[in-house]
Design a protein around this motif. Structure first.
Motif, PDB file in Angstrom:
ATOM      1  N   GLU A   1      37.720  31.555  55.411  1.00  0.00           N
ATOM      2  CA  GLU A   1      37.843  33.015  55.499  1.00  0.00           C
ATOM      3  C   GLU A   1      39.187  33.409  56.126  1.00  0.00           C
ATOM      4  O   GLU A   1      39.841  34.341  55.670  1.00  0.00           O
TER       5      GLU A   1
ATOM      6  N   ASN B   1      33.458  42.626  46.885  1.00  0.00           N
ATOM      7  CA  ASN B   1      32.289  41.739  46.866  1.00  0.00           C
ATOM      8  C   ASN B   1      32.338  40.843  48.086  1.00  0.00           C
ATOM      9  O   ASN B   1      33.362  40.755  48.760  1.00  0.00           O
ATOM     10  N   ASN B   2      31.237  40.153  48.333  1.00  0.00           N
ATOM     11  CA  ASN B   2      31.208  39.199  49.435  1.00  0.00           C
ATOM     12  C   ASN B   2      30.542  37.907  48.958  1.00  0.00           C
ATOM     13  O   ASN B   2      29.594  37.429  49.548  1.00  0.00           O
ATOM     14  N   ILE B   3      31.095  37.373  47.855  1.00  0.00           N
ATOM     15  CA  ILE B   3      30.523  36.157  47.281  1.00  0.00           C
ATOM     16  C   ILE B   3      31.028  34.974  48.102  1.00  0.00           C
ATOM     17  O   ILE B   3      32.231  34.813  48.289  1.00  0.00           O
ATOM     18  N   ALA B   4      30.112  34.171  48.604  1.00  0.00           N
ATOM     19  CA  ALA B   4      30.471  33.041  49.470  1.00  0.00           C
ATOM     20  C   ALA B   4      31.130  31.926  48.667  1.00  0.00           C
ATOM     21  O   ALA B   4      30.892  31.785  47.470  1.00  0.00           O
TER      22      ALA B   4
ATOM     23  N   TYR C   1      38.347  32.988  44.572  1.00  0.00           N
ATOM     24  CA  TYR C   1      37.683  33.822  45.576  1.00  0.00           C
ATOM     25  C   TYR C   1      38.343  35.207  45.620  1.00  0.00           C
ATOM     26  O   TYR C   1      37.656  36.235  45.664  1.00  0.00           O
TER      27      TYR C   1
ATOM     28  N   GLN D   1      37.279  37.210  42.506  1.00  0.00           N
ATOM     29  CA  GLN D   1      35.888  37.660  42.459  1.00  0.00           C
ATOM     30  C   GLN D   1      35.524  38.635  43.583  1.00  0.00           C
ATOM     31  O   GLN D   1      34.560  39.380  43.455  1.00  0.00           O
ATOM     32  N   ASN D   2      36.279  38.628  44.676  1.00  0.00           N
ATOM     33  CA  ASN D   2      35.896  39.432  45.842  1.00  0.00           C
ATOM     34  C   ASN D   2      36.818  40.607  46.160  1.00  0.00           C
ATOM     35  O   ASN D   2      36.474  41.434  47.001  1.00  0.00           O
ATOM     36  N   TYR D   3      37.971  40.680  45.513  1.00  0.00           N
ATOM     37  CA  TYR D   3      38.937  41.727  45.857  1.00  0.00           C
ATOM     38  C   TYR D   3      39.431  42.466  44.620  1.00  0.00           C
ATOM     39  O   TYR D   3      39.446  41.916  43.519  1.00  0.00           O
ATOM     40  N   GLU D   4      39.845  43.717  44.861  1.00  0.00           N
ATOM     41  CA  GLU D   4      40.567  44.486  43.841  1.00  0.00           C
ATOM     42  C   GLU D   4      41.966  44.703  44.379  1.00  0.00           C
ATOM     43  O   GLU D   4      42.154  44.878  45.587  1.00  0.00           O
TER      44      GLU D   4
ATOM     45  N   ILE E   1      31.118  30.781  44.666  1.00  0.00           N
ATOM     46  CA  ILE E   1      32.335  30.888  43.850  1.00  0.00           C
ATOM     47  C   ILE E   1      32.546  29.576  43.095  1.00  0.00           C
ATOM     48  O   ILE E   1      32.752  29.559  41.887  1.00  0.00           O
TER      49      ILE E   1
ATOM     50  N   LYS F   1      38.383  44.865  49.475  1.00  0.00           N
ATOM     51  CA  LYS F   1      37.296  43.902  49.295  1.00  0.00           C
ATOM     52  C   LYS F   1      36.140  44.629  48.620  1.00  0.00           C
ATOM     53  O   LYS F   1      35.660  45.642  49.099  1.00  0.00           O
TER      54      LYS F   1
END
Length: 195
Positions: free
Chosen positions: A139, A160-163, A26, A29-32, A167, A158
């Motif tokens: 979360e 992306n906001n992939i649930a 997660y 895929q959702n954070y840098e 994921i 953040k």
């Protein structure tokens, strides 16, 4: 010595036991992250964790913790606290993590290890996907991981906001009985077996 690593630990076949692995994916895929940070899926690495404890300055482990409290409670356990918690060791990888810490604690140079753990509701049933209790706290578990990462001087953003169900489906094609229309890498399997 390398700087910082986040290791998601667990077993995706047993419901909430997969939460650490899902959390590491997660984050990817959702954070840098701007800074020296690696994120890996440690699975049930066990004794291979020793390498990370010796090669990195800071190790953050995302995992379940077997503490007699309510499912979904989140704990931050620095290694010195863990070493004194004999009753923490329930699952095989929990035992191995503490044993690794005990071994490396006598070495001159080893990582500062922090376990960020969530109390599971079900790690016995065979099934891919989190229980509703853990999914509802997921979360918050991620936000605690971000806070821990930022405490190491790594900037987070953040993107992306992939649930979490999506994921997990992207990893193994299924989540709590919901399936992707096609299995990941289905084409590769078909070619390999000449179907």
């Amino acid at each position: 010595m390398k700087k910082n690593i986040v290791v998601g630990v667990g077993n995706m076949l047993f419901k909430d036991e997969g939460v650490g692995i899902y959390a590491s994916e997660y984050l990817k895929q959702n954070y840098e992250f701007d800074g020296d940070l690696e994120i890996i899926d440690g699975g049930t690495l066990g004794f291979k964790l020793m390498t990370y404890f010796q090669e990195y300055e800071n190790v953050i482990i995302l995992d379940t913790v077997s503490i007699e409290e309510n499912a979904g409670e989140i704990y931050r356990l620095p290694s010195d606290v863990l070493l004194g918690m004999g009753n923490y060791r329930k699952t095989a990888h929990e035992v191995e993590i503490v044993e690794m810490l005990e071994i490396v604690s006598v070495l001159d140079s080893h990582a500062k290890v922090t376990i960020l753990g969530i109390i599971p509701e079900d790690i016995i049933s065979v099934g891919i996907g989190l229980t509703e209790t853990i999914e509802n706290r997921f979360e918050e578990f991620i936000l605690n991981a971000i806070k821990e990462i930022e405490s190491l001087g790594v900037k987070t953003k953040k993107v992306n906001n992939i649930a979490i169900p999506d994921i997990v489906k992207s990893m193994i094609g299924s989540y709590n009985g919901e399936h992707l229309s096609r299995i990941p890498n289905e084409e590769d399997i078909r070619h390999a077996t000449n179907i």
